[in-house]
Design an enzyme around this catalytic site. Structure first.
Site, mmCIF file in Angstrom:
data_model
loop_
_atom_site.group_PDB
_atom_site.id
_atom_site.type_symbol
_atom_site.label_atom_id
_atom_site.label_comp_id
_atom_site.label_asym_id
_atom_site.label_seq_id
_atom_site.Cartn_x
_atom_site.Cartn_y
_atom_site.Cartn_z
ATOM 1 N N ARG A 104 -3.678 -45.974 -19.996
ATOM 2 C CA ARG A 104 -2.741 -46.294 -18.904
ATOM 3 C C ARG A 104 -2.919 -47.735 -18.435
ATOM 4 N NH1 ARG A 104 -3.618 -41.837 -14.575
ATOM 5 N NH2 ARG A 104 -1.758 -42.698 -13.612
ATOM 6 N N ARG A 130 -5.919 -34.732 -12.135
ATOM 7 C CA ARG A 130 -4.798 -34.916 -13.048
ATOM 8 C C ARG A 130 -5.318 -35.091 -14.473
ATOM 9 N NH1 ARG A 130 -1.315 -39.588 -10.204
ATOM 10 N NH2 ARG A 130 -0.995 -40.089 -12.388
ATOM 11 N N ARG A 132 8.503 -49.856 -13.205
ATOM 12 C CA ARG A 132 7.273 -50.068 -13.964
ATOM 13 C C ARG A 132 7.542 -50.884 -15.223
ATOM 14 N NH1 ARG A 132 4.260 -45.189 -12.162
ATOM 15 N NH2 ARG A 132 2.141 -45.231 -12.938
ATOM 16 N N LYS A 163 -1.769 -47.221 -4.547
ATOM 17 C CA LYS A 163 -0.369 -47.197 -4.100
ATOM 18 C C LYS A 163 -0.034 -45.896 -3.357
ATOM 19 C CE LYS A 163 1.434 -47.765 -8.254
ATOM 20 N NZ LYS A 163 0.238 -47.818 -9.099
ATOM 21 N N ARG A 213 -10.699 -39.251 -8.678
ATOM 22 C CA ARG A 213 -9.488 -38.933 -7.924
ATOM 23 C C ARG A 213 -9.129 -37.451 -8.027
ATOM 24 N NH1 ARG A 213 -4.124 -42.515 -8.580
ATOM 25 N NH2 ARG A 213 -3.912 -41.625 -10.652
HETATM 26 P P1 AMP Z 1 1.835 -42.171 -11.236
HETATM 27 O O1 AMP Z 1 1.616 -40.959 -10.420
HETATM 28 O O2 AMP Z 1 2.750 -43.171 -10.548
HETATM 29 O O3 AMP Z 1 0.561 -42.802 -11.713
HETATM 30 O O4 AMP Z 1 2.634 -41.710 -12.546
HETATM 31 C C1 AMP Z 1 2.063 -40.802 -13.482
HETATM 32 C C2 AMP Z 1 2.739 -40.948 -14.822
HETATM 33 O O5 AMP Z 1 4.143 -40.669 -14.693
HETATM 34 C C3 AMP Z 1 2.687 -42.350 -15.428
HETATM 35 O O6 AMP Z 1 1.478 -42.605 -16.107
HETATM 36 C C4 AMP Z 1 3.883 -42.321 -16.344
HETATM 37 O O7 AMP Z 1 3.616 -41.572 -17.518
HETATM 38 C C5 AMP Z 1 4.910 -41.524 -15.537
HETATM 39 N N1 AMP Z 1 5.711 -42.420 -14.675
HETATM 40 C C6 AMP Z 1 5.745 -42.466 -13.313
HETATM 41 N N2 AMP Z 1 6.580 -43.403 -12.878
HETATM 42 C C7 AMP Z 1 7.105 -43.991 -13.984
HETATM 43 C C8 AMP Z 1 8.019 -45.066 -14.208
HETATM 44 N N3 AMP Z 1 8.562 -45.749 -13.180
HETATM 45 N N4 AMP Z 1 8.314 -45.388 -15.482
HETATM 46 C C9 AMP Z 1 7.778 -44.715 -16.529
HETATM 47 N N5 AMP Z 1 6.908 -43.714 -16.404
HETATM 48 C C10 AMP Z 1 6.561 -43.343 -15.142
#
Ligand code: AMP
Length: 212
Positions: A167, A156, A88, A13, A123
């Site tokens: 996750r 990360r 999400r 994404k 990554r």
């Molecule tokens: P991402 O970079 O989108 O993979 O987000 C990293 C982490 O941030 C996720 O694993 C969640 O812990 C948190 N996070 C990001 N976006 C959301 C969301 N829309 N709802 C809940 N947690 C989020």
């Protein structure tokens, strides 16, 4: 255009959205990037989010909904936006609808779980600007350095193998129901994201032309 990108963590994404917005000229809104920046700055939201993120869990809906509503109310979102990693959960999607935030399409980037784990372990991310790379498939020009802003790249913490597994479990439980949610509204489009990012970009660009 008002777009949502759905997909498991590591489905591509972030990379796709980064490439896409160069043409679309609308802002990309990544809640993951907003939260990581908040953690880096040590803001109250950052402090609250840190524990959830590092254990592979979702940050509570009310925190996310607040962040997104505030961001979407800004002037640069008037003509459209691309949401990356949000909604999400079903309550997040409902909160967007209830706030009158209508979308044109929810695009699911489809990748099998086995491929996700391999992608995430390699990554690398730039904390400063949010750009993402992969040590094998999308390497930066200079090893360990962000092409966009020149900051050092990091892995990360939530990309370690155990957290990735958690996750993925959370994705299937909390986020996958959104596929049916948007299908029921006639907004769902599924795009294969198992090939290199340029290929996914081509598929998504063709889809967007057909939607115009
Ligand atoms: P991402 O970079 O989108 O993979 O987000 C990293 C982490 O941030 C996720 O694993 C969640 O812990 C948190 N996070 C990001 N976006 C959301 C969301 N829309 N709802 C809940 N947690 C989020």
């Amino acid at each position: 255009m008002k777009l949502i990108f759905l997909g498991a963590p590591g489905a591509g994404k972030g990379t796709l959205v980064e490439m896409l917005i160069k043409d679309l000229k609308v802002p990309a809104i990544s809640t993951g990037n907003i939260l990581r920046a908040a953690i880096k700055e040590g803001t109250p939201i950052g402090l609250k989010a840190q524990e959830y993120i590092s254990s592979g869990n979702l940050v509570p809906d009310e925190v996310i909904i607040g962040i997104v509503k505030e961001r979407l109310a800004q002037k640069d979102c008037e003509n459209g936006f691309v949401l990356d990693g949000v909604p999400r959960t079903i309550p997040q999607a409902e909160a967007l609808e209830n706030a009158g935030i209508d979308i044109d399409a929810a695009i699911l980037l489809d990748v099998p779980d086995e491929m996700i784990e391999e992608r995430m372990v390699g990554r690398r991310t730039c904390i400063k600007c949010g750009a993402t790379y992969h040590i094998k498939t999308i390497p930066p020009k200079v090893e360990g350095i962000c092409d966009v802003c020149g900051d050092p790249l990091t892995r990360r913490k939530d990309d370690d193998p155990e957290t990735v597994k958690e996750r993925l479990r959370v994705y299937h439980r909390e986020t996958e129901p959104l596929v049916e949610f948007y299908k029921g509204r006639g907004k769902l489009y599924v795009v294969d994201s198992t090939q290199p990012p340029e290929h996914t970009l081509k598929l998504v660009s063709e889809l967007l032309v057909s939607l115009r």
